[in-house]
Write a protein that holds these residues in place. Structure first.
Motif, PDB file in Angstrom:
ATOM      1  N   PRO A  19      75.066  -2.487 -15.389  1.00  0.00           N
ATOM      2  CA  PRO A  19      75.888  -3.373 -15.685  1.00  0.00           C
ATOM      3  C   PRO A  19      76.614  -4.332 -14.442  1.00  0.00           C
ATOM      4  CG  PRO A  19      76.994  -1.213 -15.804  1.00  0.00           C
ATOM      5  CD  PRO A  19      75.394  -1.247 -15.679  1.00  0.00           C
ATOM      6  N   LYS A  20      76.767  -5.429 -14.465  1.00  0.00           N
ATOM      7  CA  LYS A  20      77.322  -6.252 -13.166  1.00  0.00           C
ATOM      8  C   LYS A  20      78.965  -6.221 -13.267  1.00  0.00           C
ATOM      9  CE  LYS A  20      72.940  -8.734 -13.511  1.00  0.00           C
ATOM     10  NZ  LYS A  20      72.518  -9.498 -14.619  1.00  0.00           N
ATOM     11  N   VAL A  21      79.467  -5.809 -12.196  1.00  0.00           N
ATOM     12  CA  VAL A  21      80.899  -5.711 -11.936  1.00  0.00           C
ATOM     13  C   VAL A  21      81.473  -7.068 -11.916  1.00  0.00           C
ATOM     14  CG1 VAL A  21      80.691  -5.305  -9.644  1.00  0.00           C
ATOM     15  CG2 VAL A  21      82.645  -4.471 -10.874  1.00  0.00           C
ATOM     16  N   GLU A  22      80.793  -7.953 -11.304  1.00  0.00           N
ATOM     17  CA  GLU A  22      81.270  -9.326 -11.216  1.00  0.00           C
ATOM     18  C   GLU A  22      81.745 -10.110 -12.767  1.00  0.00           C
ATOM     19  OE1 GLU A  22      78.428  -8.712 -10.115  1.00  0.00           O
ATOM     20  OE2 GLU A  22      76.989 -10.177 -10.741  1.00  0.00           O
ATOM     21  N   LEU A  23      80.939  -9.712 -13.568  1.00  0.00           N
ATOM     22  CA  LEU A  23      81.035 -10.302 -14.778  1.00  0.00           C
ATOM     23  C   LEU A  23      81.765  -9.162 -15.730  1.00  0.00           C
ATOM     24  CD1 LEU A  23      77.147 -11.391 -15.409  1.00  0.00           C
ATOM     25  CD2 LEU A  23      79.191 -13.049 -14.721  1.00  0.00           C
ATOM     26  N   GLU A  24      82.168  -8.220 -15.313  1.00  0.00           N
ATOM     27  CA  GLU A  24      82.985  -7.178 -16.173  1.00  0.00           C
ATOM     28  C   GLU A  24      82.533  -7.040 -17.327  1.00  0.00           C
ATOM     29  OE1 GLU A  24      87.227  -7.821 -16.439  1.00  0.00           O
ATOM     30  OE2 GLU A  24      87.103  -9.482 -15.216  1.00  0.00           O
ATOM     31  N   GLN A  25      81.048  -6.594 -17.174  1.00  0.00           N
ATOM     32  CA  GLN A  25      80.178  -5.837 -18.230  1.00  0.00           C
ATOM     33  C   GLN A  25      80.696  -4.632 -18.633  1.00  0.00           C
ATOM     34  OE1 GLN A  25      76.503  -6.571 -16.924  1.00  0.00           O
ATOM     35  NE2 GLN A  25      76.208  -8.885 -17.877  1.00  0.00           N
ATOM     36  N   TYR A  26      81.190  -4.615 -19.791  1.00  0.00           N
ATOM     37  CA  TYR A  26      81.672  -3.316 -20.347  1.00  0.00           C
ATOM     38  C   TYR A  26      81.152  -3.394 -21.766  1.00  0.00           C
ATOM     39  CZ  TYR A  26      84.779  -2.456 -16.524  1.00  0.00           C
ATOM     40  OH  TYR A  26      85.629  -2.248 -15.205  1.00  0.00           O
ATOM     41  N   PRO A  27      80.415  -2.387 -22.200  1.00  0.00           N
ATOM     42  CA  PRO A  27      79.948  -2.403 -23.520  1.00  0.00           C
ATOM     43  C   PRO A  27      81.224  -2.301 -24.762  1.00  0.00           C
ATOM     44  CG  PRO A  27      79.295  -0.221 -22.701  1.00  0.00           C
ATOM     45  CD  PRO A  27      80.029  -1.127 -21.598  1.00  0.00           C
ATOM     46  N   THR A  28      80.990  -3.108 -25.396  1.00  0.00           N
ATOM     47  CA  THR A  28      82.044  -2.864 -26.697  1.00  0.00           C
ATOM     48  C   THR A  28      81.413  -1.920 -27.583  1.00  0.00           C
ATOM     49  OG1 THR A  28      81.914  -5.238 -26.759  1.00  0.00           O
ATOM     50  CG2 THR A  28      83.110  -4.207 -28.573  1.00  0.00           C
ATOM     51  N   GLY A  29      82.073  -0.637 -27.643  1.00  0.00           N
ATOM     52  CA  GLY A  29      81.881   0.515 -28.517  1.00  0.00           C
ATOM     53  C   GLY A  29      81.718   0.287 -29.771  1.00  0.00           C
ATOM     54  N   PRO A  30      80.532   0.960 -30.403  1.00  0.00           N
ATOM     55  CA  PRO A  30      80.503   1.028 -32.024  1.00  0.00           C
ATOM     56  C   PRO A  30      81.785   1.137 -32.644  1.00  0.00           C
ATOM     57  CG  PRO A  30      79.459   2.775 -31.070  1.00  0.00           C
ATOM     58  CD  PRO A  30      79.910   2.325 -29.797  1.00  0.00           C
ATOM     59  N   HIS A  31      82.403   1.963 -32.346  1.00  0.00           N
ATOM     60  CA  HIS A  31      83.846   2.166 -32.972  1.00  0.00           C
ATOM     61  C   HIS A  31      84.727   0.954 -33.124  1.00  0.00           C
ATOM     62  CE1 HIS A  31      87.227   4.662 -34.635  1.00  0.00           C
ATOM     63  NE2 HIS A  31      87.941   4.047 -33.529  1.00  0.00           N
ATOM     64  N   ILE A  32      84.962   0.393 -31.940  1.00  0.00           N
ATOM     65  CA  ILE A  32      85.758  -0.882 -31.824  1.00  0.00           C
ATOM     66  C   ILE A  32      85.039  -2.060 -32.615  1.00  0.00           C
ATOM     67  CG2 ILE A  32      86.516  -2.479 -30.227  1.00  0.00           C
ATOM     68  CD1 ILE A  32      87.650  -0.318 -28.456  1.00  0.00           C
ATOM     69  N   ALA A  33      83.742  -2.155 -32.449  1.00  0.00           N
ATOM     70  CA  ALA A  33      83.053  -3.330 -32.549  1.00  0.00           C
ATOM     71  C   ALA A  33      82.927  -3.177 -34.270  1.00  0.00           C
ATOM     72  CB  ALA A  33      81.636  -3.272 -32.131  1.00  0.00           C
TER      73      ALA A  33
END
Lengths: 212, 123
Positions: A19-33
């Motif tokens: 993941p690229k920190v400058e793009l704030e890449q955090y996965p959207t977890g399956p629970h929330i999505a």
């Protein structure tokens, strides 16, 4: 498709390996999505038989969820080619038809006819204001509704900006969720952090969807 | 990239007044079958820029759409709907480029994904 089934399918998607920190890449977890799209479909009818855009799609979880719930066309947009490659592999694995476009959301030129925008935008902790740039663009593009996640701590700000500056006729927090941020980056000291996020539904004012 | 998406995209270079529709340069087109859904087609039809779609489909090697924007009564014709369906949803530009109609700047399309990122001096 049932909620549990949706969550389980989304749980099998491949996540970012670098993941690229400058793009704030955090996965959207399956629970929330799964809850986000399930609510959009079952409470508001904003997904099936609609054209849905996923802004900042990352590995493509929200777009996949929209397709699984019967969206007629899903367009997933991200600035990062690695994310798009992963997202298109994920879509191919599930045999989902999703159109991908590489673009900076802030420079998007769009002729219109998107019904619903779904997104888990960067929260703007690394690049200030980028969350609001996403929201502003989403409300220009969508003719029907925008679903988005924002930190609960920014609730008042989000509401004010949406209604006053971004042409929303309504801005409603549907629920507050716990967002597990796994230890992805080196600067994360704790193993896992739980932050409170709001699931929002915004309705744009002019229901024409004429694009920008 | 399918032509439904092409019908929405516009050149986003700063200073470009009319960046729509993007021209298509084809290296490779692929076809993927999609379930036929007449309701969706009828719903999306009024929102489509017909000339842009016809022009795009011709660049992709498909010449069976009528040049003039069809009357909405055409939507009762299965033959027409099948062609519309095919052009909109089943033809994919897999490799090639989208070209800004005003500046000629090319946006490459690789593995079906158009790259609309701008250079610094284009923002």
């Amino acid at each position: 498709m049932k909620l549990k089934q949706l969550e389980s399918v989304l749980g099998d998607l491949e996540q970012f390996s670098n993941p690229k920190v400058e793009l704030e890449q955090y996965p959207t977890g399956p629970h929330i999505a799964s809850r986000m799209l399930y609510t959009a479909e079952n409470s508001f009818g904003d997904v099936s038989n609609k054209v849905v855009a996923d802004f900042g799609c990352g590995c493509g979880t929200l777009g996949a969820a929209a397709t699984l719930l019967g969206a007629d066309q899903v367009i997933a947009i991200d600035i990062d080619s690695d994310s798009l490659e992963l997202a298109s592999e994920n879509a191919a694995d599930l045999e989902l038809d999703i159109d991908f476009v590489q673009c900076d959301i802030r420079n998007l030129e769009w002729r219109g006819h998107v019904d619903t925008v779904v997104m888990n935008p960067p929260f703007g902790t690394r690049k200030k204001g980028v969350d609001m740039d996403f929201l502003s663009m989403a409300l220009k593009v969508a003719s029907q509704a925008v679903y988005s996640l924002h930190k609960t701590s920014t609730r008042e700000h989000v509401k004010k900006a949406a209604l006053r500056d971004f042409n929303a006729s309504s801005a409603e927090v549907l629920c507050e969720l716990r967002y597990d941020v796994p230890q992805l980056y080196k600067f994360h000291k704790k193993k896992e952090v739980d932050i409170a996020v709001d699931l929002w539904r915004f309705v744009p004012k002019r229901n024409l969807g004429r694009g920008i | 990239m399918r032509l439904l998406t092409h019908n929405m995209l516009s050149s986003n270079i700063k200073g470009v007044a009319n960046g729509f529709p993007l021209l298509i340069e084809v290296e490779k087109v692929i076809e993927k079958q999609v379930d036929f859904n007449p309701d969706f087609l009828k719903n999306i039809f009024p929102k489509i820029e017909w000339q842009a779609l016809v022009q795009a489909s011709r660049s992709m090697g498909y010449a069976e759409l009528p040049e003039e924007s069809p009357e909405s009564s055409m939507l009762d014709s299965d033959d027409f709907l099948m062609k519309f369906h095919h052009v909109l949803l089943e033809l994919h530009l897999e490799e090639g480029a989208l070209v800004c109609p005003e500046t000629g700047r090319k946006f490459p399309v690789n593995k079906g994904i158009p790259n609309m990122l701008l250079h610094e001096d284009e923002v």
